[in-house]
Design a protein around this motif. Structure first.
Motif, PDB file in Angstrom:
ATOM      1  N   HIS A  82      -7.940   5.810  -2.858  1.00  0.00           N
ATOM      2  CA  HIS A  82      -6.764   6.401  -3.504  1.00  0.00           C
ATOM      3  C   HIS A  82      -6.914   6.449  -5.020  1.00  0.00           C
ATOM      4  N   LEU A 114      -2.469  -5.197  -1.046  1.00  0.00           N
ATOM      5  CA  LEU A 114      -2.110  -5.295  -2.456  1.00  0.00           C
ATOM      6  C   LEU A 114      -3.081  -6.165  -3.250  1.00  0.00           C
ATOM      7  N   GLY A 115      -3.714  -5.540  -4.241  1.00  0.00           N
ATOM      8  CA  GLY A 115      -4.541  -6.282  -5.190  1.00  0.00           C
ATOM      9  C   GLY A 115      -3.741  -6.393  -6.480  1.00  0.00           C
ATOM     10  N   GLY A 116      -3.739  -5.294  -7.270  1.00  0.00           N
ATOM     11  CA  GLY A 116      -2.882  -5.220  -8.454  1.00  0.00           C
ATOM     12  C   GLY A 116      -1.586  -4.480  -8.156  1.00  0.00           C
ATOM     13  N   GLY A 117      -1.579  -3.705  -7.072  1.00  0.00           N
ATOM     14  CA  GLY A 117      -0.340  -3.075  -6.625  1.00  0.00           C
ATOM     15  C   GLY A 117      -0.311  -1.554  -6.630  1.00  0.00           C
ATOM     16  N   PHE A 119      -0.249   0.069  -2.871  1.00  0.00           N
ATOM     17  CA  PHE A 119       1.009  -0.380  -2.254  1.00  0.00           C
ATOM     18  C   PHE A 119       2.188   0.311  -2.934  1.00  0.00           C
ATOM     19  N   GLY A 132     -11.518  -5.734  -3.847  1.00  0.00           N
ATOM     20  CA  GLY A 132     -10.487  -5.021  -4.601  1.00  0.00           C
ATOM     21  C   GLY A 132      -9.142  -5.741  -4.571  1.00  0.00           C
ATOM     22  N   LEU A 133      -9.003  -6.715  -3.675  1.00  0.00           N
ATOM     23  CA  LEU A 133      -7.739  -7.459  -3.592  1.00  0.00           C
ATOM     24  C   LEU A 133      -7.770  -8.720  -4.441  1.00  0.00           C
ATOM     25  N   GLU A 145     -10.637  -3.549   1.947  1.00  0.00           N
ATOM     26  CA  GLU A 145      -9.281  -3.817   1.439  1.00  0.00           C
ATOM     27  C   GLU A 145      -8.246  -3.222   2.387  1.00  0.00           C
ATOM     28  N   SER A 146      -8.492  -1.974   2.797  1.00  0.00           N
ATOM     29  CA  SER A 146      -7.538  -1.295   3.679  1.00  0.00           C
ATOM     30  C   SER A 146      -7.452  -1.990   5.031  1.00  0.00           C
ATOM     31  N   SER A 178      -5.980   2.813   2.241  1.00  0.00           N
ATOM     32  CA  SER A 178      -6.256   3.169   0.850  1.00  0.00           C
ATOM     33  C   SER A 178      -7.656   3.725   0.623  1.00  0.00           C
TER      34      SER A 178
END
Ligand SMILES: *Cc1c(COP(=O)(O)O)cnc(C)c1O
Length: 430
Positions: free
Chosen positions: A110, A262-265, A268, A335-336, A384-385, A413
């Protein structure tokens, strides 16, 4: 039964959604620390002007310039929303599952949604180069791509522990013409201070952010880009959720549960905030769940002012944080792995509007669920997804047990084509 809904190009979203004016209380503003130079006054030297305006905008809808819409179409937007009928059968659940396909992306995630916007604005402002950091590599690849197609140069500082093993992603960025350095690097003063003590220093996202910012500050033709956390980044990503809402209308359905990792957001937020707007303004009832790793359960940290980077170059943000100098265990869903969570998401969490779940660090639990998804639906999620997929499956299983016909929407994502090694190692397959 329809399995997939997509929109035509002429139905593409022409405005981003800025949730700030709709928040239940004013968003706490970034702050300077008690000591040292003002970070806030330095922001105009650091950031793209239009992005800085958007960061503090109180307008609910922001027009997407035609040039960016054109770039979005070139990156394959709009993207389909799928009904996971095959997964529903496999899980024997009465729930209805829908997933948004951000994996239809030229670089695999994304992140191109904001990379394209930022590069387009940077070009408009006369910059010739963008700099950034990357952890898992998805953001670095997205910015390399966006810089390439908008005619900018791109410099990426990549956390060394990941740089060392993701050879394919490194080549990907170089194919797109980017300069990529393992961080800490000898290229910046801050990087050098660590590099000279230990050339094998594994690095961290916070250190790489500091390097990216220092590099751009020393070159008037360069500007710095950030791929998550900030308000304008989440706003660019709302194209995901806005499309999804239109697609739900065509499906004639509406979610009870909205899930993403959600890593940095940013993914999400991009997916969930347009639905959150319905909760805040239209009285809709939705359960939001952010899927995280126990390696970085930042939404379970403290809600307080903290720096966004290791070297304390950024202003302090009011956010859920584990502390900007914390050590986090490496995971495949790299990435999280970030110490803090976007101020917007943090405020909504503080108000009790967002739930969170953190999965075990060994990642077996998560990747096994991703494999179930893959066998049913055929798509390979990014590591991550996989957390988003796992959380959706867990909720669908709860529905099987309770008999509830909930509608579960989850975002995927990115794709995992360059991360098969991660799955192979964790799942022990050949
Ligand atoms: C970067 C990334 C994430 C985590 O970052 P957010 O800003 O929290 O979205 C999740 N999934 C993918 C595929 C990513 O590249």
């Amino acid at each position: 039964m329809k399995n997939m809904v997509n929109l035509n190009f002429d139905e593409l979203q022409v405005q981003w959604y800025n949730i700030i004016p709709d928040l239940p209380e004013p968003l706490p503003q970034p702050m300077d620390p008690k000591e040292g130079p003002s970070r806030l006054q330095n922001l105009p030297n650091l950031m793209i002007g239009e992005c800085l305006n958007q960061e503090f905008s109180n307008k609910t809808w922001i027009d997407i310039p035609g040039g960016i819409l054109d770039l979005y179409s070139r990156a394959g937007r709009p993207r389909p929303l799928f009904r996971a009928t095959s997964l529903e059968k496999k899980l024997d659940t009465p729930a209805r599952l829908y997933y948004k396909s951000e994996f239809f992306s030229p670089t695999g995630s994304h992140k191109v949604n904001t990379a394209l916007a930022q590069c387009w604005y940077a070009k408009q402002q006369g910059f010739e180069r963008v700099t950034t950091e990357t952890g898992a590599g998805q953001w670095g690849t997205a910015l390399s791509y966006a810089a390439a197609i908008t005619g900018l140069k791109c410099t990426v500082f990549w956390v060394r522990s990941v740089y060392n093993w993701k050879k394919d992603r490194l080549s990907f960025m170089k194919l797109l013409g980017a300069d990529v350095f393992a961080s800490p690097s000898p290229m910046t003063e801050f990087g050098r201070s660590l590099y000279e003590k230990n050339p094998e220093h594994v690095g961290s996202l916070g250190i790489a952010i500091s390097e990216g910012m220092e590099d751009s500050q020393k070159d008037p033709k360069a500007t710095y880009c950030l791929g998550s956390v900030l308000n304008h980044v989440l706003m660019h990503q709302t194209i995901i959720g806005l499309e999804t809402k239109k697609q739900f209308e065509i499906f004639d359905d509406y979610p009870d549960i909205v899930i993403s990792c959600l890593g940095g957001g940013s993914n999400f937020g991009g997916f969930a905030l347009p639905f959150m707007g319905d909760v805040l303004k239209k009285g809709k009832k939705i359960k939001f769940i952010a899927a995280q790793s126990q390696a970085a359960p930042n939404l379970q940290g403290n809600y307080e002012y903290d720096f966004a980077d290791y070297a304390e170059i950024t202003p302090m943000l009011k956010m859920y944080t584990l502390g900007h100098k914390v050590d986090m265990e490496p995971i495949k869903g790299d990435g999280l792995r970030y110490h803090g969570s976007s101020p917007i998401i943090s405020l909504l969490r503080h108000k009790g509007l967002i739930d969170t779940v953190a999965y075990p660090i060994d990642e077996k639990y998560v990747f096994e669920k991703a494999k179930i998804f893959m066998e049913a639906e055929g798509w390979l999620p990014a590591p991550e997804s996989a957390y988003s997929v796992c959380c959706a499956i867990d909720e669908a299983i709860k529905c099987r047990e309770s008999g509830e016909k909930k509608v579960i929407a989850f975002n995927i994502s990115g794709h995992g084509f360059l991360d098969i090694y991660g799955y192979r190692t964790i799942l022990g397959i050949e």
